[in-house]
Design a protein around this motif. Structure first.
Motif, PDB file in Angstrom:
ATOM      1  N   LYS A 278       0.826  -1.201   0.000  1.00  9.10           N
ATOM      2  CA  LYS A 278       0.000   0.000   0.000  1.00  9.10           C
ATOM      3  C   LYS A 278       0.867   1.261   0.000  1.00  9.10           C
ATOM      4  CE  LYS A 278      -3.937  -2.045   2.398  1.00  9.10           C
ATOM      5  NZ  LYS A 278      -4.772  -2.019   3.642  1.00  9.10           N
ATOM      6  N   GLU A 279       1.939   1.226   0.837  1.00  6.39           N
ATOM      7  CA  GLU A 279       2.846   2.378   0.854  1.00  6.39           C
ATOM      8  C   GLU A 279       3.491   2.565  -0.501  1.00  6.39           C
ATOM      9  OE1 GLU A 279       5.613   1.751   3.952  1.00  6.39           O
ATOM     10  OE2 GLU A 279       4.157   2.091   5.579  1.00  6.39           O
ATOM     11  N   ILE A 281       2.234   1.786  -3.333  1.00  2.00           N
ATOM     12  CA  ILE A 281       1.228   2.346  -4.260  1.00  2.00           C
ATOM     13  C   ILE A 281       1.084   3.852  -4.024  1.00  2.00           C
ATOM     14  CG2 ILE A 281      -1.237   2.310  -4.823  1.00  2.00           C
ATOM     15  CD1 ILE A 281      -1.163  -0.736  -4.207  1.00  2.00           C
ATOM     16  N   GLU A 282       1.063   4.182  -2.720  1.00  2.00           N
ATOM     17  CA  GLU A 282       0.937   5.609  -2.416  1.00  2.00           C
ATOM     18  C   GLU A 282       2.139   6.392  -2.929  1.00  2.00           C
ATOM     19  OE1 GLU A 282       0.469   5.817   1.752  1.00  2.00           O
ATOM     20  OE2 GLU A 282      -1.611   5.066   1.759  1.00  2.00           O
ATOM     21  N   LYS A 283       3.328   5.833  -2.751  1.00  2.00           N
ATOM     22  CA  LYS A 283       4.538   6.500  -3.239  1.00  2.00           C
ATOM     23  C   LYS A 283       4.524   6.617  -4.743  1.00  2.00           C
ATOM     24  CE  LYS A 283       6.413   7.000   0.826  1.00  2.00           C
ATOM     25  NZ  LYS A 283       6.551   8.331   1.431  1.00  2.00           N
ATOM     26  N   GLU A 285       1.838   6.845  -6.551  1.00  2.00           N
ATOM     27  CA  GLU A 285       0.863   7.891  -6.879  1.00  2.00           C
ATOM     28  C   GLU A 285       1.457   9.296  -6.642  1.00  2.00           C
ATOM     29  OE1 GLU A 285      -2.521   7.074  -4.536  1.00  2.00           O
ATOM     30  OE2 GLU A 285      -3.229   5.385  -5.818  1.00  2.00           O
ATOM     31  N   ASN A 286       2.194   9.437  -5.496  1.00  2.00           N
ATOM     32  CA  ASN A 286       2.868  10.712  -5.234  1.00  2.00           C
ATOM     33  C   ASN A 286       3.875  11.034  -6.330  1.00  2.00           C
ATOM     34  OD1 ASN A 286       1.443  11.131  -2.867  1.00  2.00           O
ATOM     35  ND2 ASN A 286       2.948   9.992  -1.635  1.00  2.00           N
ATOM     36  N   SER A 289       2.066  12.167  -9.242  1.00  2.00           N
ATOM     37  CA  SER A 289       1.569  13.546  -9.063  1.00  2.00           C
ATOM     38  C   SER A 289       2.704  14.560  -9.171  1.00  2.00           C
ATOM     39  CB  SER A 289       0.885  13.663  -7.700  1.00  2.00           C
ATOM     40  OG  SER A 289       1.825  13.467  -6.651  1.00  2.00           O
ATOM     41  N   LYS A 332      12.556   6.634  -1.745  1.00  5.82           N
ATOM     42  CA  LYS A 332      11.417   5.710  -1.871  1.00  5.82           C
ATOM     43  C   LYS A 332      11.765   4.501  -2.757  1.00  5.82           C
ATOM     44  CE  LYS A 332       8.561   8.111   0.631  1.00  5.82           C
ATOM     45  NZ  LYS A 332       8.027   7.566   1.896  1.00  5.82           N
TER      46      LYS A 332
END
Length: 359
Positions: A278-279, A281-283, A285-286, A289, A332
């Protein structure tokens, strides 16, 4: 009555050229002058029934009975063969015809049935008939010739009388039979001795064969022992395998006992992995962005050409922010690589634990 003589025919025998006499069933008397041939009839009967010429005391050989001037002689005797004492009635019938023919060089005997058909010609066949009807022509009590009567009556010697008694009571024949048997026994003994000599090599070979058989039996015992040892060896292998199976079963039970703890660790690691995913995926996405923002800043650079100072300042800020983002992205990515390595190690450990459980 079976065994009685019914007819006698003589041809060229001693003094008779041709004689044919039919006899009655009981007592018969033949009379005549001296030299008329009465004794010749009795002698013919003796010769017909197999008596030797010397035993008749009338001639030395059979050819001497042939009438002078003739080349052969013939004797024919008909024997009744009726009643309980008949001899092979199914073959000869009611009458046995005996024919004895004598030549200068030989003699022959022919036995015929009642119809004149030839049945036998061997001397053994004639002896069988003689023994069956008990016609012993050489016994003086059966046939006493004129010479034997004279010898018996005029002999005052006890030894000669004993000879007559010895012969009449068949003791002489018994003696001759015993002598023949003794000779046969001696001959048999010599044959046995020769056979014993010839059988010795065979006995030695037999002993050798027995020894070989014993050796073969010993070999068979060894082969049997080998088979038993093979069976024992096979069972020893089975025992060893059983021991190994028991050891592996114990290990398997231990591993089964450790399985819940391993599964708990796997579950915990699975939760950590999910969290790291999940982390990640979030990274990502960041990161996407940030990439979008970088593109927007580039677009804004063109639109903010009028305010250079502000744009430069903004650009510196954006570059600094970009550097911080890149540095953060690098960190990351490093963290992501570490998580992927940890995931691979965990998957490897999980696979090894699973294999150990199956073993």
């Amino acid at each position: 009555m079976a065994g009685t003589i019914s007819r006698i025919r003589l041809e060229n025998f001693m003094c008779h050229s041709s004689l044919d006499i039919e006899l009655g069933q009981h007592v018969n008397f033949i009379t005549g002058q001296n030299g008329s041939g009465k004794s010749a009839i009795l002698t013919a009967l003796c010769i017909a029934f197999g008596c030797r010429a010397k035993n008749t005391q009338r001639a030395a050989t059979l050819k001497d009975f042939i009438k002078t001037g003739c080349s052969d002689a013939a004797i024919a005797v008909d024997i009744n063969n009726q009643g309980e004492d008949a001899f092979k009635p199914d073959i000869y019938g009611n009458l046995i015809k005996l024919e004895r023919r004598i030549t200068k060089s030989s003699s022959s005997t022919i036995l015929k049935d009642q119809h004149g058909r030839k049945v036998a010609h061997r001397k053994d066949d004639l002896n069988e008939i003689v023994e069956h009807f008990n016609i012993d022509v050489e016994n003086p009590c059966v046939i006493m010739s004129q010479d034997k009567s004279r010898e018996f009556l005029h002999s005052g010697n006890d030894k000669d009388k004993f000879k007559f008694f010895f012969k009449a009571t068949l003791l002489q024949r018994l003696k001759e039979l015993l002598e023949t048997i003794r000779d046969q026994v001696h001959k048999a003994d010599s044959d046995v001795q020769e056979l014993e000599k010839s059988i010795k090599p065979v006995m030695r070979e037999l002993d050798e064969l027995r020894e070989k058989i014993k050796n073969m039996e010993h070999i068979e015992e060894i082969a049997h022992d080998i088979d038993n040892l093979k069976k024992k060896l096979a069972w020893s292998w089975v025992y060893e395998v059983d021991q190994q199976i028991e050891e592996q079963t114990v290990k398997l039970q231990k591993l089964k006992g450790r399985a819940p703890a391993c599964q708990e660790r796997i579950d915990r690691n699975t939760v950590v992995i999910d969290k790291l995913k999940k982390e990640l995926i979030e990274k990502e996405e960041n990161l996407r962005s940030l990439v979008g923002k970088t593109r927007e800043e580039n677009n804004m650079k063109k639109s903010m050409e009028n305010n250079i100072a502000e744009a430069v300042k903004r650009e510196i800020e954006l570059e600094a922010e970009h550097e911080r983002g890149a540095h953060m992205l690098q960190r990351k990515n490093g963290r992501l690589n570490q998580l992927q390595a940890q995931l691979r190690d965990f998957q490897m450990q999980h696979m090894q634990s699973t294999q150990a459980l199956y073993i």
